[in-house]
Design a protein around this motif. Sequence first.
Motif, PDB file in Angstrom:
ATOM      1  N   GLY A 222      30.833   9.202  23.323  1.00  0.00           N
ATOM      2  CA  GLY A 222      31.991   8.425  22.885  1.00  0.00           C
ATOM      3  C   GLY A 222      32.194   8.507  21.387  1.00  0.00           C
ATOM      4  N   HIS A 223      33.442   8.419  20.961  1.00  0.00           N
ATOM      5  CA  HIS A 223      33.839   8.445  19.545  1.00  0.00           C
ATOM      6  C   HIS A 223      33.307   9.691  18.834  1.00  0.00           C
ATOM      7  CE1 HIS A 223      35.846   6.882  16.164  1.00  0.00           C
ATOM      8  NE2 HIS A 223      34.758   6.669  15.453  1.00  0.00           N
ATOM      9  N   ALA A 224      32.361   9.530  17.884  1.00  0.00           N
ATOM     10  CA  ALA A 224      31.782  10.710  17.219  1.00  0.00           C
ATOM     11  C   ALA A 224      30.293  10.809  17.520  1.00  0.00           C
ATOM     12  CB  ALA A 224      32.033  10.645  15.720  1.00  0.00           C
TER      13      ALA A 224
ATOM     14  N   THR B 139      26.562  11.614   9.491  1.00  0.00           N
ATOM     15  CA  THR B 139      27.485  12.361   8.635  1.00  0.00           C
ATOM     16  C   THR B 139      27.963  11.542   7.439  1.00  0.00           C
ATOM     17  OG1 THR B 139      29.432  11.692   9.928  1.00  0.00           O
ATOM     18  CG2 THR B 139      28.322  13.762  10.573  1.00  0.00           C
ATOM     19  N   HIS B 140      28.129  10.226   7.641  1.00  0.00           N
ATOM     20  CA  HIS B 140      28.560   9.341   6.551  1.00  0.00           C
ATOM     21  C   HIS B 140      28.317   7.904   6.981  1.00  0.00           C
ATOM     22  CE1 HIS B 140      32.142   9.506   9.093  1.00  0.00           C
ATOM     23  NE2 HIS B 140      32.704   8.532   8.419  1.00  0.00           N
ATOM     24  N   ALA B 141      28.556   6.970   6.056  1.00  0.00           N
ATOM     25  CA  ALA B 141      28.063   5.598   6.247  1.00  0.00           C
ATOM     26  C   ALA B 141      29.020   4.658   6.973  1.00  0.00           C
ATOM     27  CB  ALA B 141      27.690   4.999   4.891  1.00  0.00           C
TER      28      ALA B 141
ATOM     29  N   GLN C 191      30.934   2.408   9.539  1.00  0.00           N
ATOM     30  CA  GLN C 191      30.351   1.642  10.648  1.00  0.00           C
ATOM     31  C   GLN C 191      30.509   2.335  11.998  1.00  0.00           C
ATOM     32  OE1 GLN C 191      28.472  -0.767  10.230  1.00  0.00           O
ATOM     33  NE2 GLN C 191      28.739  -2.471  11.636  1.00  0.00           N
ATOM     34  N   ASP C 192      31.611   3.075  12.179  1.00  0.00           N
ATOM     35  CA  ASP C 192      31.821   3.760  13.459  1.00  0.00           C
ATOM     36  C   ASP C 192      30.970   5.028  13.579  1.00  0.00           C
ATOM     37  OD1 ASP C 192      33.652   4.753  11.426  1.00  0.00           O
ATOM     38  OD2 ASP C 192      34.659   5.893  12.999  1.00  0.00           O
ATOM     39  N   HIS C 193      30.004   5.191  12.648  1.00  0.00           N
ATOM     40  CA  HIS C 193      29.066   6.326  12.714  1.00  0.00           C
ATOM     41  C   HIS C 193      27.610   5.875  12.596  1.00  0.00           C
ATOM     42  CE1 HIS C 193      32.305   9.370  12.440  1.00  0.00           C
ATOM     43  NE2 HIS C 193      32.927   8.283  12.015  1.00  0.00           N
ATOM     44  N   VAL C 194      27.404   4.655  12.087  1.00  0.00           N
ATOM     45  CA  VAL C 194      26.014   4.221  11.830  1.00  0.00           C
ATOM     46  C   VAL C 194      25.608   2.957  12.594  1.00  0.00           C
ATOM     47  CG1 VAL C 194      26.088   5.205   9.498  1.00  0.00           C
ATOM     48  CG2 VAL C 194      26.501   2.756   9.797  1.00  0.00           C
TER      49      VAL C 194
ATOM     50  N   GLY D 263      31.921  16.159  11.298  1.00  0.00           N
ATOM     51  CA  GLY D 263      32.004  14.790  10.786  1.00  0.00           C
ATOM     52  C   GLY D 263      33.460  14.391  10.621  1.00  0.00           C
ATOM     53  N   ASP D 264      33.692  13.266   9.982  1.00  0.00           N
ATOM     54  CA  ASP D 264      35.072  12.855   9.700  1.00  0.00           C
ATOM     55  C   ASP D 264      35.544  13.680   8.512  1.00  0.00           C
ATOM     56  OD1 ASP D 264      34.647  10.944  11.605  1.00  0.00           O
ATOM     57  OD2 ASP D 264      35.173   9.233  10.342  1.00  0.00           O
ATOM     58  N   THR D 265      36.599  14.429   8.701  1.00  0.00           N
ATOM     59  CA  THR D 265      37.084  15.235   7.583  1.00  0.00           C
ATOM     60  C   THR D 265      38.541  15.614   7.764  1.00  0.00           C
ATOM     61  OG1 THR D 265      36.680  17.223   6.227  1.00  0.00           O
ATOM     62  CG2 THR D 265      36.292  17.455   8.590  1.00  0.00           C
TER      63      THR D 265
ATOM     64  N   TYR E  26      36.304  15.471  19.078  1.00  0.00           N
ATOM     65  CA  TYR E  26      35.736  14.123  19.057  1.00  0.00           C
ATOM     66  C   TYR E  26      36.511  13.255  18.063  1.00  0.00           C
ATOM     67  CZ  TYR E  26      32.336  14.895  15.056  1.00  0.00           C
ATOM     68  OH  TYR E  26      31.725  15.121  13.858  1.00  0.00           O
ATOM     69  N   HIS E  27      36.118  12.009  17.946  1.00  0.00           N
ATOM     70  CA  HIS E  27      36.811  11.048  17.073  1.00  0.00           C
ATOM     71  C   HIS E  27      38.270  10.859  17.490  1.00  0.00           C
ATOM     72  CE1 HIS E  27      37.483   8.764  13.332  1.00  0.00           C
ATOM     73  NE2 HIS E  27      36.174   8.712  13.220  1.00  0.00           N
ATOM     74  N   TYR E  28      38.467  10.542  18.772  1.00  0.00           N
ATOM     75  CA  TYR E  28      39.813  10.269  19.297  1.00  0.00           C
ATOM     76  C   TYR E  28      39.712   9.192  20.382  1.00  0.00           C
ATOM     77  CZ  TYR E  28      38.334  13.069  23.281  1.00  0.00           C
ATOM     78  OH  TYR E  28      37.645  13.540  24.377  1.00  0.00           O
TER      79      TYR E  28
HETATM   80 MN    MN Z   1      34.972   7.628  11.717  1.00  0.00          MN
END
Ligand code: MN
Length: 226
Positions: A7-9, A49-51, A53-56, A139-141, A189-191
């Motif tokens: 789910g998500h990323a 990938t980065h900090a 909240q939707d990744h950590v 990652g998110d980019t 991903y991320h959708y």
């Molecule tokens: Mn994100």
Amino acid sequence: MKITFLGHASLLIEAANSSILVDPFITGNEKASGKINIQDLNPDYILVTHAHQDHVLDVETIAKASDAVIVSNYEIAMHYESKGLKAHPMNHGGNWKFDFGNLKYVNAIHTSSFADGTYGGEPGGFILSTEEKHVYIAGDTALTMDMKLIPASTRLNLAILPIGDNFTMGIDDAVSASNFVECDTVLGYHYDTFGYIEIDHDLAIDKFKNAGKELHLLDIGASMTI
Ligand code: MN
Ligand code: NI
């Protein structure tokens, strides 16, 4: 190499006898929390990938339970190390050989702050290479010319690209990104996680198909093997 979409990323990658979790955000994602039990995840590594909240969100809980090594940029690695967790710091352009293979931390255009506003270093993506396969986890980019550097050194088997738009690339830019990285097999991903990033699946798949590419969209909990 087996890749499971959480789910998500969030991804679980099983490769070379290692279990590698990416950007765990499960308990806070109502689309995933009923399908994935974080207690069932027992990774050896957690890539961040980065900090945001939707990744950590679930990093700490899973790292404590599994004793996994958190691999991320320097600032995120130090953040978790100061909490007593195991971490391996990297930064852009750097490679390190882990027991499953090589990771390179690569550029992403985005931001990276923890939920409390503290600095989360600069965001990135990873190129994960085992002896047989090479995967780009963007990652998110945004779409960035830096992506053109990747095929100069690596022939990718799979590009995992954000496609949800608004916070990251949308579908059209993700098609361009797959050109830039010279990889015709893409996992989106991320959708769909929240309203800002809902996409039309058929339209997305068609756009990649029209560009001579294959876009995989996995159900949460489903896997693909490359
Ligand atoms: Mn994100
Ligand atoms: Ni983000």
